[in-house]
Design a protein around this motif. Structure first.
Motif, PDB file in Angstrom:
ATOM      1  N   SER A  47       0.836  -1.206   0.000  1.00 42.67           N
ATOM      2  CA  SER A  47       0.000   0.000   0.000  1.00 42.67           C
ATOM      3  C   SER A  47       0.868   1.253   0.000  1.00 42.67           C
ATOM      4  O   SER A  47       0.512   2.263  -0.638  1.00 42.67           O
ATOM      5  CB  SER A  47      -0.945  -0.002   1.196  1.00 42.67           C
ATOM      6  OG  SER A  47      -0.235   0.033   2.410  1.00 42.67           O
ATOM      7  N   ASP A  48       2.008   1.210   0.695  1.00 42.89           N
ATOM      8  CA  ASP A  48       2.940   2.342   0.672  1.00 42.89           C
ATOM      9  C   ASP A  48       3.493   2.545  -0.738  1.00 42.89           C
ATOM     10  O   ASP A  48       3.607   3.684  -1.222  1.00 42.89           O
ATOM     11  CB  ASP A  48       4.100   2.111   1.643  1.00 42.89           C
ATOM     12  CG  ASP A  48       3.670   2.159   3.099  1.00 42.89           C
ATOM     13  OD1 ASP A  48       2.543   2.610   3.363  1.00 42.89           O
ATOM     14  OD2 ASP A  48       4.460   1.746   3.963  1.00 42.89           O
ATOM     15  N   MET A  49       3.856   1.438  -1.403  1.00 43.04           N
ATOM     16  CA  MET A  49       4.374   1.525  -2.769  1.00 43.04           C
ATOM     17  C   MET A  49       3.312   2.078  -3.721  1.00 43.04           C
ATOM     18  O   MET A  49       3.614   2.916  -4.588  1.00 43.04           O
ATOM     19  CB  MET A  49       4.837   0.155  -3.259  1.00 43.04           C
ATOM     20  CG  MET A  49       6.072  -0.381  -2.551  1.00 43.04           C
ATOM     21  SD  MET A  49       6.462  -2.079  -3.066  1.00 43.04           S
ATOM     22  CE  MET A  49       6.954  -1.811  -4.789  1.00 43.04           C
ATOM     23  N   ALA A  50       2.071   1.616  -3.563  1.00 44.18           N
ATOM     24  CA  ALA A  50       0.992   2.098  -4.428  1.00 44.18           C
ATOM     25  C   ALA A  50       0.819   3.603  -4.293  1.00 44.18           C
ATOM     26  O   ALA A  50       0.679   4.328  -5.296  1.00 44.18           O
ATOM     27  CB  ALA A  50      -0.309   1.379  -4.075  1.00 44.18           C
ATOM     28  N   ALA A  51       0.837   4.093  -3.046  1.00 42.45           N
ATOM     29  CA  ALA A  51       0.708   5.531  -2.817  1.00 42.45           C
ATOM     30  C   ALA A  51       1.905   6.285  -3.379  1.00 42.45           C
ATOM     31  O   ALA A  51       1.762   7.373  -3.959  1.00 42.45           O
ATOM     32  CB  ALA A  51       0.560   5.807  -1.324  1.00 42.45           C
ATOM     33  N   ALA A  52       3.115   5.704  -3.223  1.00 38.94           N
ATOM     34  CA  ALA A  52       4.328   6.365  -3.725  1.00 38.94           C
ATOM     35  C   ALA A  52       4.287   6.487  -5.246  1.00 38.94           C
ATOM     36  O   ALA A  52       4.620   7.540  -5.810  1.00 38.94           O
ATOM     37  CB  ALA A  52       5.564   5.587  -3.282  1.00 38.94           C
ATOM     38  N   TYR A  53       3.887   5.417  -5.939  1.00 38.61           N
ATOM     39  CA  TYR A  53       3.754   5.484  -7.405  1.00 38.61           C
ATOM     40  C   TYR A  53       2.717   6.527  -7.807  1.00 38.61           C
ATOM     41  O   TYR A  53       2.914   7.287  -8.775  1.00 38.61           O
ATOM     42  CB  TYR A  53       3.348   4.119  -7.966  1.00 38.61           C
ATOM     43  CG  TYR A  53       4.498   3.178  -8.247  1.00 38.61           C
ATOM     44  CD1 TYR A  53       5.474   3.498  -9.205  1.00 38.61           C
ATOM     45  CD2 TYR A  53       4.595   1.950  -7.589  1.00 38.61           C
ATOM     46  CE1 TYR A  53       6.524   2.632  -9.477  1.00 38.61           C
ATOM     47  CE2 TYR A  53       5.649   1.078  -7.852  1.00 38.61           C
ATOM     48  CZ  TYR A  53       6.609   1.423  -8.800  1.00 38.61           C
ATOM     49  OH  TYR A  53       7.641   0.564  -9.068  1.00 38.61           O
ATOM     50  N   TYR A  54       1.613   6.564  -7.062  1.00 37.36           N
ATOM     51  CA  TYR A  54       0.538   7.499  -7.378  1.00 37.36           C
ATOM     52  C   TYR A  54       1.015   8.951  -7.284  1.00 37.36           C
ATOM     53  O   TYR A  54       0.872   9.734  -8.234  1.00 37.36           O
ATOM     54  CB  TYR A  54      -0.631   7.257  -6.428  1.00 37.36           C
ATOM     55  CG  TYR A  54      -1.769   8.247  -6.569  1.00 37.36           C
ATOM     56  CD1 TYR A  54      -2.603   8.233  -7.677  1.00 37.36           C
ATOM     57  CD2 TYR A  54      -2.007   9.199  -5.578  1.00 37.36           C
ATOM     58  CE1 TYR A  54      -3.651   9.132  -7.804  1.00 37.36           C
ATOM     59  CE2 TYR A  54      -3.055  10.107  -5.688  1.00 37.36           C
ATOM     60  CZ  TYR A  54      -3.867  10.065  -6.804  1.00 37.36           C
ATOM     61  OH  TYR A  54      -4.890  10.972  -6.921  1.00 37.36           O
ATOM     62  N   PHE A  55       1.592   9.305  -6.142  1.00 37.42           N
ATOM     63  CA  PHE A  55       2.020  10.687  -5.954  1.00 37.42           C
ATOM     64  C   PHE A  55       3.214  11.030  -6.851  1.00 37.42           C
ATOM     65  O   PHE A  55       3.305  12.154  -7.360  1.00 37.42           O
ATOM     66  CB  PHE A  55       2.365  10.941  -4.478  1.00 37.42           C
ATOM     67  CG  PHE A  55       1.161  11.000  -3.587  1.00 37.42           C
ATOM     68  CD1 PHE A  55       0.209  12.001  -3.752  1.00 37.42           C
ATOM     69  CD2 PHE A  55       0.970  10.071  -2.574  1.00 37.42           C
ATOM     70  CE1 PHE A  55      -0.913  12.068  -2.929  1.00 37.42           C
ATOM     71  CE2 PHE A  55      -0.137  10.121  -1.742  1.00 37.42           C
ATOM     72  CZ  PHE A  55      -1.086  11.117  -1.926  1.00 37.42           C
ATOM     73  N   ARG A  56       4.133  10.067  -7.048  1.00 35.71           N
ATOM     74  CA  ARG A  56       5.258  10.345  -7.934  1.00 35.71           C
ATOM     75  C   ARG A  56       4.765  10.567  -9.359  1.00 35.71           C
ATOM     76  O   ARG A  56       5.290  11.433 -10.085  1.00 35.71           O
ATOM     77  CB  ARG A  56       6.277   9.203  -7.884  1.00 35.71           C
ATOM     78  CG  ARG A  56       7.606   9.574  -8.576  1.00 35.71           C
ATOM     79  CD  ARG A  56       8.650   8.473  -8.443  1.00 35.71           C
ATOM     80  NE  ARG A  56       8.348   7.331  -9.308  1.00 35.71           N
ATOM     81  CZ  ARG A  56       9.191   6.312  -9.520  1.00 35.71           C
ATOM     82  NH1 ARG A  56      10.366   6.291  -8.890  1.00 35.71           N
ATOM     83  NH2 ARG A  56       8.859   5.320 -10.306  1.00 35.71           N
ATOM     84  N   GLY A  57       3.738   9.803  -9.759  1.00 32.86           N
ATOM     85  CA  GLY A  57       3.170   9.991 -11.088  1.00 32.86           C
ATOM     86  C   GLY A  57       2.579  11.375 -11.264  1.00 32.86           C
ATOM     87  O   GLY A  57       2.800  12.047 -12.285  1.00 32.86           O
ATOM     88  N   LEU A  58       1.827  11.828 -10.257  1.00 31.65           N
ATOM     89  CA  LEU A  58       1.246  13.166 -10.329  1.00 31.65           C
ATOM     90  C   LEU A  58       2.331  14.240 -10.390  1.00 31.65           C
ATOM     91  O   LEU A  58       2.217  15.219 -11.151  1.00 31.65           O
ATOM     92  CB  LEU A  58       0.349  13.412  -9.113  1.00 31.65           C
ATOM     93  CG  LEU A  58      -0.905  12.545  -8.983  1.00 31.65           C
ATOM     94  CD1 LEU A  58      -1.674  12.928  -7.723  1.00 31.65           C
ATOM     95  CD2 LEU A  58      -1.796  12.681 -10.215  1.00 31.65           C
ATOM     96  N   ASP A  59       3.397  14.057  -9.598  1.00 34.04           N
ATOM     97  CA  ASP A  59       4.482  15.040  -9.589  1.00 34.04           C
ATOM     98  C   ASP A  59       5.187  15.095 -10.935  1.00 34.04           C
ATOM     99  O   ASP A  59       5.528  16.177 -11.444  1.00 34.04           O
ATOM    100  CB  ASP A  59       5.488  14.706  -8.483  1.00 34.04           C
ATOM    101  CG  ASP A  59       4.935  14.985  -7.089  1.00 34.04           C
ATOM    102  OD1 ASP A  59       3.837  15.576  -6.991  1.00 34.04           O
ATOM    103  OD2 ASP A  59       5.588  14.598  -6.102  1.00 34.04           O
ATOM    104  N   LYS A  60       5.427  13.920 -11.524  1.00 29.28           N
ATOM    105  CA  LYS A  60       6.106  13.890 -12.822  1.00 29.28           C
ATOM    106  C   LYS A  60       5.264  14.551 -13.906  1.00 29.28           C
ATOM    107  O   LYS A  60       5.790  15.281 -14.761  1.00 29.28           O
ATOM    108  CB  LYS A  60       6.434  12.445 -13.209  1.00 29.28           C
ATOM    109  CG  LYS A  60       7.581  11.833 -12.409  1.00 29.28           C
ATOM    110  CD  LYS A  60       7.869  10.403 -12.860  1.00 29.28           C
ATOM    111  CE  LYS A  60       9.068   9.828 -12.122  1.00 29.28           C
ATOM    112  NZ  LYS A  60       9.350   8.425 -12.537  1.00 29.28           N
ATOM    113  N   ILE A  61       3.969  14.318 -13.866  1.00 27.17           N
ATOM    114  CA  ILE A  61       3.086  14.956 -14.841  1.00 27.17           C
ATOM    115  C   ILE A  61       3.124  16.472 -14.672  1.00 27.17           C
ATOM    116  O   ILE A  61       3.173  17.230 -15.648  1.00 27.17           O
ATOM    117  CB  ILE A  61       1.651  14.421 -14.699  1.00 27.17           C
ATOM    118  CG1 ILE A  61       1.590  12.951 -15.170  1.00 27.17           C
ATOM    119  CG2 ILE A  61       0.667  15.281 -15.497  1.00 27.17           C
ATOM    120  CD1 ILE A  61       0.271  12.268 -14.888  1.00 27.17           C
TER     121      ILE A  61
END
Length: 370
Positions: A331-345
């Motif tokens: 769940s931590d990894m899922a959240a990290a991918y999610y927020f990192r994706g938003l930041d990269k966009i």
């Protein structure tokens, strides 16, 4: 060999407890109604001493315990000794090559057999409850959590001052709150957890992990100032408790004290370099203050930690000491991918960002599909 006639029985046990604390980095507490034991049979005391040593060593090395309590009651002509810990028991460790669900199942069966043989066996009910609780957390099984509650209820019924029984029942109520269908149900379960943590701390005011857990509950109930007070007390008792700093950081984040939150997350990470939630929540704070380079770095660290833990879970599970962290890492990894994706966009790295969001979907992040 220890010379009890020179060192004294209580002093020898107390010193061994200190040695274990130093060797394993855990808490080992000696509780007694007196500083000396009136037991004239030195040979018998020597045997008892080595039995206590073996029990403490097994709990620390094989049981994954981070807290051991040894209590003595001088009930002449009898000597009553109780050793309790918050570990998983040796059963789970013995089955380390099997998948975790099967290990929990076999542990539960073992403790059930013990209860059949001794129906008032407090620690068998307690250990069966902890096995059910841990299994439920890994399998997302609310029915198993309800079953764990019954075991903790029974253990407490047999021993109304059983501190670990109250503490773990509180954890189970807190875990059950995640399955509540209404806010009213959730609040009721959190208040039950709070009541059990209060009782734990009433029995043992120096139980720093119970203070941390009570602070978390107070935070979930919206009382951030009271939560921070509990985290402060826990830190005073155990300055190396990374979880206390990480949770205090989260409470400061809710109070919009972002610099204070970052400072606490920094300390938590310094004390536990694999504290994925400290990295994750620090990354979220960096997002709030628009430091996207720092946030992406923290989210990437969470993913790296998670990949390493996932690899070790499959290839070398014995290297994983904290299975509660291991079970929540996805769940931590899922959240990290999610927020990192938003930041990269946001930084115009659209393709990389979309790839991260897809990883987040694959790991089950609840908002990634939106």
């Amino acid at each position: 060999p220890v010379k009890l006639e020179h060192t004294g029985f209580m002093a020898a046990v107390r010193q061994y407890g200190k040695d274990v604390e130093k060797a394993f980095g855990i808490t080992c507490r000696l509780k007694s109604q007196a500083d000396t034991i009136r037991f004239s049979n030195t040979a018998a005391l020597t045997h008892i001493y080595y039995i206590i040593r073996e029990s403490i060593h097994n709990a620390a090395k094989h049981g994954d315990a981070d807290r051991i309590d040894i209590s003595f009651t001088d009930a002449s002509p009898d000597l009553l000794i109780q050793i309790s810990d918050n570990g998983r028991g040796m059963v789970l460790k013995d089955y380390s090559i099997k998948d975790r669900a099967k290990k929990h199942k076999e542990a539960i069966e073992d403790f059930t057999r013990a209860i059949v043989l001794k129906p008032d066996y407090v620690h068998a009910f307690y250990n069966r409850g902890t096995s059910k609780k841990d299994w439920a957390s890994e399998q997302k099984d609310s029915a198993m959590l309800q079953s764990a509650l019954k075991d903790f209820d029974q253990a407490i019924q047999f021993d109304e001052n059983f501190v670990e029984g109250y503490h773990n029942r509180g954890i189970t109520y807190e875990n059950l709150s995640d399955y509540a269908k209404t806010q009213e149900q959730k609040t009721a379960l959190l208040n039950k957890a709070l009541s059990d943590y209060n009782k734990t701390i009433e029995i043992d005011p120096g139980y720093e992990n119970a203070l941390v857990n009570r602070g978390v509950i107070k935070g979930k109930l919206g009382n951030m100032d009271a939560a921070i007070e509990d985290f402060n007390k826990a830190i005073e008792l155990q300055p190396e408790n990374a979880s206390a700093f990480a949770n205090r950081g989260l409470a400061k984040d809710f109070k919009e004290d972002y610099q204070g939150a970052i400072a606490d997350y920094n300390i938590a990470i310094e004390k536990d370099p694999e504290h994925s939630k400290a990295y994750l929540n620090r990354g979220i704070v960096f997002r709030k203050i628009n430091n996207l380079d720092a946030s992406i770095k923290d989210f990437s660290k969470v993913i790296t930690i998670g990949e390493d833990i996932e690899f070790r879970k499959v290839n070398n599970p014995k290297t994983i000491k904290d299975h509660s962290k291991a079970s929540s890492i996805r769940s931590d990894m899922a959240a990290a991918y999610y927020f990192r994706g938003l930041d990269k966009i946001q930084l115009k790295q659209k393709q990389d960002g979309c790839n991260d969001l897809q990883f987040s979907v694959n790991l089950g992040h609840p908002y990634a599909l939106g």
